[in-house]
Design a protein around this motif. Structure first.
Motif, PDB file in Angstrom:
ATOM      1  N   GLY A 267       0.779  -1.227   0.000  1.00  0.00           N
ATOM      2  CA  GLY A 267       0.000   0.000   0.000  1.00  0.00           C
ATOM      3  C   GLY A 267       0.813   1.280   0.000  1.00  0.00           C
ATOM      4  N   LEU A 268       1.929   1.313   0.718  1.00  0.00           N
ATOM      5  CA  LEU A 268       2.700   2.551   0.821  1.00  0.00           C
ATOM      6  C   LEU A 268       3.304   2.988  -0.515  1.00  0.00           C
ATOM      7  CD1 LEU A 268       3.451   4.696   2.866  1.00  0.00           C
ATOM      8  CD2 LEU A 268       5.534   3.422   3.330  1.00  0.00           C
ATOM      9  N   PRO A 269       3.904   2.089  -1.309  1.00  0.00           N
ATOM     10  CA  PRO A 269       4.376   2.550  -2.622  1.00  0.00           C
ATOM     11  C   PRO A 269       3.237   3.062  -3.507  1.00  0.00           C
ATOM     12  CG  PRO A 269       5.388   0.463  -2.082  1.00  0.00           C
ATOM     13  CD  PRO A 269       4.344   0.722  -1.040  1.00  0.00           C
ATOM     14  N   LEU A 270       2.068   2.432  -3.421  1.00  0.00           N
ATOM     15  CA  LEU A 270       0.918   2.915  -4.194  1.00  0.00           C
ATOM     16  C   LEU A 270       0.478   4.297  -3.724  1.00  0.00           C
ATOM     17  CD1 LEU A 270      -1.313  -0.226  -4.609  1.00  0.00           C
ATOM     18  CD2 LEU A 270      -0.245   1.102  -6.401  1.00  0.00           C
ATOM     19  N   LEU A 271       0.466   4.510  -2.415  1.00  0.00           N
ATOM     20  CA  LEU A 271       0.080   5.821  -1.892  1.00  0.00           C
ATOM     21  C   LEU A 271       1.044   6.905  -2.341  1.00  0.00           C
ATOM     22  CD1 LEU A 271      -1.088   5.038   1.733  1.00  0.00           C
ATOM     23  CD2 LEU A 271      -2.462   5.873  -0.158  1.00  0.00           C
ATOM     24  N   VAL A 272       2.334   6.615  -2.319  1.00  0.00           N
ATOM     25  CA  VAL A 272       3.328   7.596  -2.758  1.00  0.00           C
ATOM     26  C   VAL A 272       3.161   7.869  -4.251  1.00  0.00           C
ATOM     27  CG1 VAL A 272       5.808   7.967  -3.081  1.00  0.00           C
ATOM     28  CG2 VAL A 272       4.958   7.047  -0.930  1.00  0.00           C
ATOM     29  N   LEU A 273       2.975   6.808  -5.037  1.00  0.00           N
ATOM     30  CA  LEU A 273       2.782   6.974  -6.471  1.00  0.00           C
ATOM     31  C   LEU A 273       1.524   7.777  -6.769  1.00  0.00           C
ATOM     32  CD1 LEU A 273       3.573   6.016  -9.426  1.00  0.00           C
ATOM     33  CD2 LEU A 273       1.855   4.247  -9.055  1.00  0.00           C
ATOM     34  N   GLU A 274       0.432   7.464  -6.089  1.00  0.00           N
ATOM     35  CA  GLU A 274      -0.824   8.181  -6.316  1.00  0.00           C
ATOM     36  C   GLU A 274      -0.716   9.637  -5.878  1.00  0.00           C
ATOM     37  OE1 GLU A 274      -3.404   5.703  -4.112  1.00  0.00           O
ATOM     38  OE2 GLU A 274      -3.555   4.207  -5.693  1.00  0.00           O
ATOM     39  N   TYR A 275      -0.068   9.882  -4.762  1.00  0.00           N
ATOM     40  CA  TYR A 275       0.082  11.255  -4.296  1.00  0.00           C
ATOM     41  C   TYR A 275       0.886  12.074  -5.298  1.00  0.00           C
ATOM     42  CZ  TYR A 275       1.183  15.311  -1.518  1.00  0.00           C
ATOM     43  OH  TYR A 275       1.312  16.598  -1.084  1.00  0.00           O
ATOM     44  N   ARG A 276       1.994  11.506  -5.789  1.00  0.00           N
ATOM     45  CA  ARG A 276       2.815  12.222  -6.766  1.00  0.00           C
ATOM     46  C   ARG A 276       2.058  12.415  -8.073  1.00  0.00           C
ATOM     47  NH1 ARG A 276       8.286  12.757  -6.261  1.00  0.00           N
ATOM     48  NH2 ARG A 276       8.540  12.349  -8.470  1.00  0.00           N
ATOM     49  N   TRP A 277       1.285  11.410  -8.474  1.00  0.00           N
ATOM     50  CA  TRP A 277       0.513  11.488  -9.703  1.00  0.00           C
ATOM     51  C   TRP A 277      -0.561  12.570  -9.596  1.00  0.00           C
ATOM     52  CZ3 TRP A 277      -4.124   8.121 -11.101  1.00  0.00           C
ATOM     53  CH2 TRP A 277      -4.480   8.311 -12.424  1.00  0.00           C
ATOM     54  N   PHE A 278      -1.277  12.577  -8.468  1.00  0.00           N
ATOM     55  CA  PHE A 278      -2.324  13.581  -8.281  1.00  0.00           C
ATOM     56  C   PHE A 278      -1.740  14.979  -8.066  1.00  0.00           C
ATOM     57  CE2 PHE A 278      -5.152   9.972  -6.845  1.00  0.00           C
ATOM     58  CZ  PHE A 278      -5.925   9.992  -7.999  1.00  0.00           C
ATOM     59  N   ALA A 279      -0.579  15.064  -7.432  1.00  0.00           N
ATOM     60  CA  ALA A 279       0.049  16.381  -7.226  1.00  0.00           C
ATOM     61  C   ALA A 279       0.464  16.994  -8.564  1.00  0.00           C
ATOM     62  CB  ALA A 279       1.259  16.242  -6.308  1.00  0.00           C
TER      63      ALA A 279
ATOM     64  N   ALA B 278      -8.691   3.684 -12.273  1.00  0.00           N
ATOM     65  CA  ALA B 278      -8.022   4.111 -13.501  1.00  0.00           C
ATOM     66  C   ALA B 278      -7.904   2.956 -14.491  1.00  0.00           C
ATOM     67  CB  ALA B 278      -6.638   4.687 -13.175  1.00  0.00           C
ATOM     68  N   MET B 279      -7.618   1.753 -13.991  1.00  0.00           N
ATOM     69  CA  MET B 279      -7.513   0.598 -14.879  1.00  0.00           C
ATOM     70  C   MET B 279      -8.864   0.234 -15.483  1.00  0.00           C
ATOM     71  SD  MET B 279      -4.754  -1.714 -12.785  1.00  0.00           S
ATOM     72  CE  MET B 279      -5.040  -3.151 -13.783  1.00  0.00           C
ATOM     73  N   LEU B 280      -9.926   0.270 -14.678  1.00  0.00           N
ATOM     74  CA  LEU B 280     -11.258  -0.018 -15.205  1.00  0.00           C
ATOM     75  C   LEU B 280     -11.710   1.046 -16.206  1.00  0.00           C
ATOM     76  CD1 LEU B 280     -13.123  -1.284 -12.021  1.00  0.00           C
ATOM     77  CD2 LEU B 280     -12.508  -2.590 -14.042  1.00  0.00           C
ATOM     78  N   LEU B 281     -11.411   2.295 -15.926  1.00  0.00           N
ATOM     79  CA  LEU B 281     -11.762   3.364 -16.846  1.00  0.00           C
ATOM     80  C   LEU B 281     -10.990   3.229 -18.151  1.00  0.00           C
ATOM     81  CD1 LEU B 281     -13.478   5.922 -17.053  1.00  0.00           C
ATOM     82  CD2 LEU B 281     -11.533   7.202 -16.179  1.00  0.00           C
ATOM     83  N   GLY B 282      -9.731   2.877 -18.073  1.00  0.00           N
ATOM     84  CA  GLY B 282      -8.927   2.663 -19.287  1.00  0.00           C
ATOM     85  C   GLY B 282      -9.449   1.488 -20.102  1.00  0.00           C
ATOM     86  N   ALA B 283      -9.843   0.413 -19.423  1.00  0.00           N
ATOM     87  CA  ALA B 283     -10.399  -0.745 -20.139  1.00  0.00           C
ATOM     88  C   ALA B 283     -11.728  -0.406 -20.783  1.00  0.00           C
ATOM     89  CB  ALA B 283     -10.562  -1.912 -19.172  1.00  0.00           C
ATOM     90  N   ALA B 284     -12.549   0.393 -20.120  1.00  0.00           N
ATOM     91  CA  ALA B 284     -13.838   0.779 -20.693  1.00  0.00           C
ATOM     92  C   ALA B 284     -13.661   1.684 -21.909  1.00  0.00           C
ATOM     93  CB  ALA B 284     -14.686   1.479 -19.635  1.00  0.00           C
ATOM     94  N   VAL B 285     -12.696   2.590 -21.850  1.00  0.00           N
ATOM     95  CA  VAL B 285     -12.442   3.491 -22.972  1.00  0.00           C
ATOM     96  C   VAL B 285     -11.865   2.707 -24.150  1.00  0.00           C
ATOM     97  CG1 VAL B 285     -11.006   5.428 -23.755  1.00  0.00           C
ATOM     98  CG2 VAL B 285     -12.236   5.556 -21.586  1.00  0.00           C
TER      99      VAL B 285
END
Length: 102
Positions: A27-39, A92-99
């Motif tokens: 979870g922590l690497p995902l949180l850091v990645l998501e925070y940087r991505w959203f920032a 994001a993965m589900l949205l990408g698959a739907a698109v």
């Protein structure tokens, strides 16, 4: 001095650290990645609550007392924190698959 009517101190659960460790390792690497991505995209927006809940629940899993009676609560906090950390990525993965399918 301990009297005869005082209960003995409770022993710590020997494997209390497993659930928080596994949830934090994923979870922590995902949180850091998501925070940087959203920032980079002008802030977390709608997912800010999910990111804060994920970080709070992962921290709660570590700071709960190490008694066997709290094993279920610690597992629930770690699992829910990991689920909250996975939520933006899965969305994001589900949205990408739907698109891509349309």
């Amino acid at each position: 001095m301990l009297g005869h009517d005082t209960p003995p101190p409770r022993a710590a659960h020997p494997t209390w650290w497993r659930a928080p460790l596994v949830a934090t390792l994923f979870g922590l690497p995902l949180l850091v990645l998501e925070y940087r991505w959203f920032a980079a995209q002008d802030g977390p927006g709608a997912f800010s609550g999910v990111l804060f809940w994920a970080a709070g629940l992962l921290a709660l899993a570590w700071v709960l007392p190490h008694r066997r009676s709290l094993r279920g609560l610690r597992l629930a906090a770690a699992g829910t924190g990991l689920g909250c950390a996975l939520l933006p990525v899965m969305f994001a993965m589900l949205l990408g698959a739907a698109v891509a399918a349309s």
